[in-house]
Design a protein around this motif. Structure first.
Motif, PDB file in Angstrom:
ATOM      1  N   TYR A  45       0.825  -1.194   0.000  1.00 51.86           N
ATOM      2  CA  TYR A  45       0.000   0.000   0.000  1.00 51.86           C
ATOM      3  C   TYR A  45       0.867   1.255   0.000  1.00 51.86           C
ATOM      4  O   TYR A  45       1.795   1.372   0.804  1.00 51.86           O
ATOM      5  CB  TYR A  45      -0.877   0.065   1.258  1.00 51.86           C
ATOM      6  CG  TYR A  45      -1.879  -1.057   1.418  1.00 51.86           C
ATOM      7  CD1 TYR A  45      -3.188  -0.933   0.960  1.00 51.86           C
ATOM      8  CD2 TYR A  45      -1.511  -2.238   2.063  1.00 51.86           C
ATOM      9  CE1 TYR A  45      -4.101  -1.955   1.133  1.00 51.86           C
ATOM     10  CE2 TYR A  45      -2.418  -3.266   2.236  1.00 51.86           C
ATOM     11  CZ  TYR A  45      -3.713  -3.120   1.765  1.00 51.86           C
ATOM     12  OH  TYR A  45      -4.612  -4.143   1.947  1.00 51.86           O
ATOM     13  N   ILE A  77      -7.069   2.303   6.195  1.00 55.28           N
ATOM     14  CA  ILE A  77      -6.719   0.898   5.965  1.00 55.28           C
ATOM     15  C   ILE A  77      -6.377   0.168   7.269  1.00 55.28           C
ATOM     16  O   ILE A  77      -6.118  -1.029   7.260  1.00 55.28           O
ATOM     17  CB  ILE A  77      -5.534   0.765   4.983  1.00 55.28           C
ATOM     18  CG1 ILE A  77      -4.267   1.410   5.557  1.00 55.28           C
ATOM     19  CG2 ILE A  77      -5.890   1.358   3.618  1.00 55.28           C
ATOM     20  CD1 ILE A  77      -3.023   1.153   4.716  1.00 55.28           C
ATOM     21  N   LYS A  79      -8.078  -0.804   9.970  1.00 57.27           N
ATOM     22  CA  LYS A  79      -8.939  -1.908  10.411  1.00 57.27           C
ATOM     23  C   LYS A  79      -8.666  -3.160   9.578  1.00 57.27           C
ATOM     24  O   LYS A  79      -8.556  -4.267  10.111  1.00 57.27           O
ATOM     25  CB  LYS A  79     -10.410  -1.514  10.309  1.00 57.27           C
ATOM     26  CG  LYS A  79     -11.376  -2.553  10.871  1.00 57.27           C
ATOM     27  CD  LYS A  79     -12.800  -2.017  10.862  1.00 57.27           C
ATOM     28  CE  LYS A  79     -13.761  -2.996  11.529  1.00 57.27           C
ATOM     29  NZ  LYS A  79     -13.890  -4.263  10.776  1.00 57.27           N
ATOM     30  N   GLN A  80      -8.529  -2.978   8.273  1.00 55.11           N
ATOM     31  CA  GLN A  80      -8.251  -4.108   7.387  1.00 55.11           C
ATOM     32  C   GLN A  80      -6.906  -4.751   7.724  1.00 55.11           C
ATOM     33  O   GLN A  80      -6.785  -5.976   7.811  1.00 55.11           O
ATOM     34  CB  GLN A  80      -8.251  -3.632   5.936  1.00 55.11           C
ATOM     35  CG  GLN A  80      -7.878  -4.700   4.919  1.00 55.11           C
ATOM     36  CD  GLN A  80      -7.780  -4.137   3.511  1.00 55.11           C
ATOM     37  OE1 GLN A  80      -8.213  -3.024   3.245  1.00 55.11           O
ATOM     38  NE2 GLN A  80      -7.203  -4.907   2.611  1.00 55.11           N
ATOM     39  N   GLU A  83      -7.069  -6.645  11.137  1.00 53.54           N
ATOM     40  CA  GLU A  83      -7.747  -7.931  11.011  1.00 53.54           C
ATOM     41  C   GLU A  83      -6.843  -8.959  10.335  1.00 53.54           C
ATOM     42  O   GLU A  83      -6.822 -10.139  10.705  1.00 53.54           O
ATOM     43  CB  GLU A  83      -9.044  -7.761  10.225  1.00 53.54           C
ATOM     44  CG  GLU A  83     -10.110  -6.978  10.990  1.00 53.54           C
ATOM     45  CD  GLU A  83     -11.327  -6.663  10.142  1.00 53.54           C
ATOM     46  OE1 GLU A  83     -11.281  -6.906   8.906  1.00 53.54           O
ATOM     47  OE2 GLU A  83     -12.334  -6.161  10.694  1.00 53.54           O
ATOM     48  N   HIS A  84      -6.082  -8.502   9.336  1.00 56.50           N
ATOM     49  CA  HIS A  84      -5.220  -9.416   8.598  1.00 56.50           C
ATOM     50  C   HIS A  84      -4.001  -9.821   9.419  1.00 56.50           C
ATOM     51  O   HIS A  84      -3.456 -10.914   9.239  1.00 56.50           O
ATOM     52  CB  HIS A  84      -4.777  -8.754   7.291  1.00 56.50           C
ATOM     53  CG  HIS A  84      -4.352  -9.722   6.237  1.00 56.50           C
ATOM     54  ND1 HIS A  84      -5.123 -10.803   5.830  1.00 56.50           N
ATOM     55  CD2 HIS A  84      -3.209  -9.788   5.493  1.00 56.50           C
ATOM     56  CE1 HIS A  84      -4.482 -11.478   4.896  1.00 56.50           C
ATOM     57  NE2 HIS A  84      -3.316 -10.886   4.668  1.00 56.50           N
TER      58      HIS A  84
END
Length: 290
Positions: A45, A77, A79-80, A83-84
């Motif tokens: 990213y 980004i 939260k994404q 989680e990952h």
């Protein structure tokens, strides 16, 4: 050598606006998530830091204000990514000293309490420095047998991530007993276990409780100055302040006799992680005293 994993490992690298944990921001994050079954997932990213990227950083990374103006902010980004990354260990090059602390700061700024204390943190640079004492380019040449500039574009997080992943695997190949004997080396002290717990411990170079080293681990002592032992006969470790007027005093002690010091730290120019760690200690001590 493929990694011996019991849970996913995130090999990652950051490019940033600078080296200040409080003030600087991520402009690129790249990672390889390696699963115990060998599966690999890659993410890369560019990130809008919501501030100007200095020319010297653009010259170093090739990333300019124009490149990131339409990219998501880290908060968008976070939260994404959280989680990952949940349930993973982490590896990088100089990551324990910079990348992990800055990533922790960015998560906290985004309102996400990602607890790195539950993760094993493996630093390929620390392993390299303890064994050979050089930088990433030298590590790549030493362990992988090729010049880094022939395979990668310098100072880009995705390129450095790939190089770091290759170096970490090559380090495990190099520091086996079999290979060390082939080199004519005495294997004692030059063997790396293909185990994330071992590599995490091997990557540690300090006794920091928080990433910035404002709070450190030290042996607990009684009123007579004797070291207190735990139930296994080992020195009991507690948190000490490592700065300011209370340097060398236990955090729990300071919180008892100067409750205003906690408020002073929280309002001061300290990292979010330092404030987070101090808050956790304060809550723990409050529970003890109930």
């Amino acid at each position: 050598m493929e990694l011996n994993l019991t849970k996913p490992l995130v090999v990652f690298d950051l490019e940033t606006t600078g080296l200040d944990l409080v003030k600087d921001r991520i402009i690129q994050i790249s990672y390889i998530k390696v699963y115990p079954n060998g599966k690999e997932e890659r993410g890369n990213y560019l990130v809008n830091p919501e501030c100007h990227i200095l020319p010297v950083i653009t010259q170093l990374t090739g990333i300019s204000d124009e490149d990131v103006k339409d990219k998501p902010t880290f908060k968008q980004i976070a939260k994404q990514l959280s989680e990952h990354f949940t349930g993973c260990d982490f590896a990088g090059f100089n990551s324990n000293h910079f990348d992990v602390p800055l990533l922790a700061e960015e998560f906290l700024r985004a309102g996400i309490d990602f607890d790195f204390s539950k993760c094993r943190l493996i630093d390929a640079q620390t392993i390299f420095h303890k064994m050979e004492r050089r930088n990433l380019a030298a590590a790549y040449k030493f362990y992988c047998g090729r010049k880094m500039e022939d395979d990668f574009e310098a100072h880009r997080a995705d390129q450095d991530t790939e190089a770091t992943y290759n170096v970490l695997k090559a380090e495990l190949d190099y520091y086996t007993e079999e290979h060390q004997r082939e080199l004519g080396e005495a294997p004692e002290g030059r063997i790396l276990q293909n185990d994330m717990e071992f590599l995490s411990e091997f990557s540690k170079t300090n006794k920091n409780v928080d990433f910035a080293g404002r709070i450190i681990w030290g042996e607990e002592k009684d009123s007579a100055g004797n070291v207190v032992l735990d139930e296994n006969g080992n020195p009991k470790m507690v948190e000490y302040f490592n700065f300011g007027k209370y340097k060398g005093k236990t955090v729990a002690e300071v919180l008892r006799f100067d409750s205003g010091y906690y408020a002073w730290v929280l309002s001061g120019d300290f990292t979010y992680n330092t404030k987070q760690v101090l808050t956790r200690i304060r809550l723990r001590e409050a529970q003890k005293n109930k």
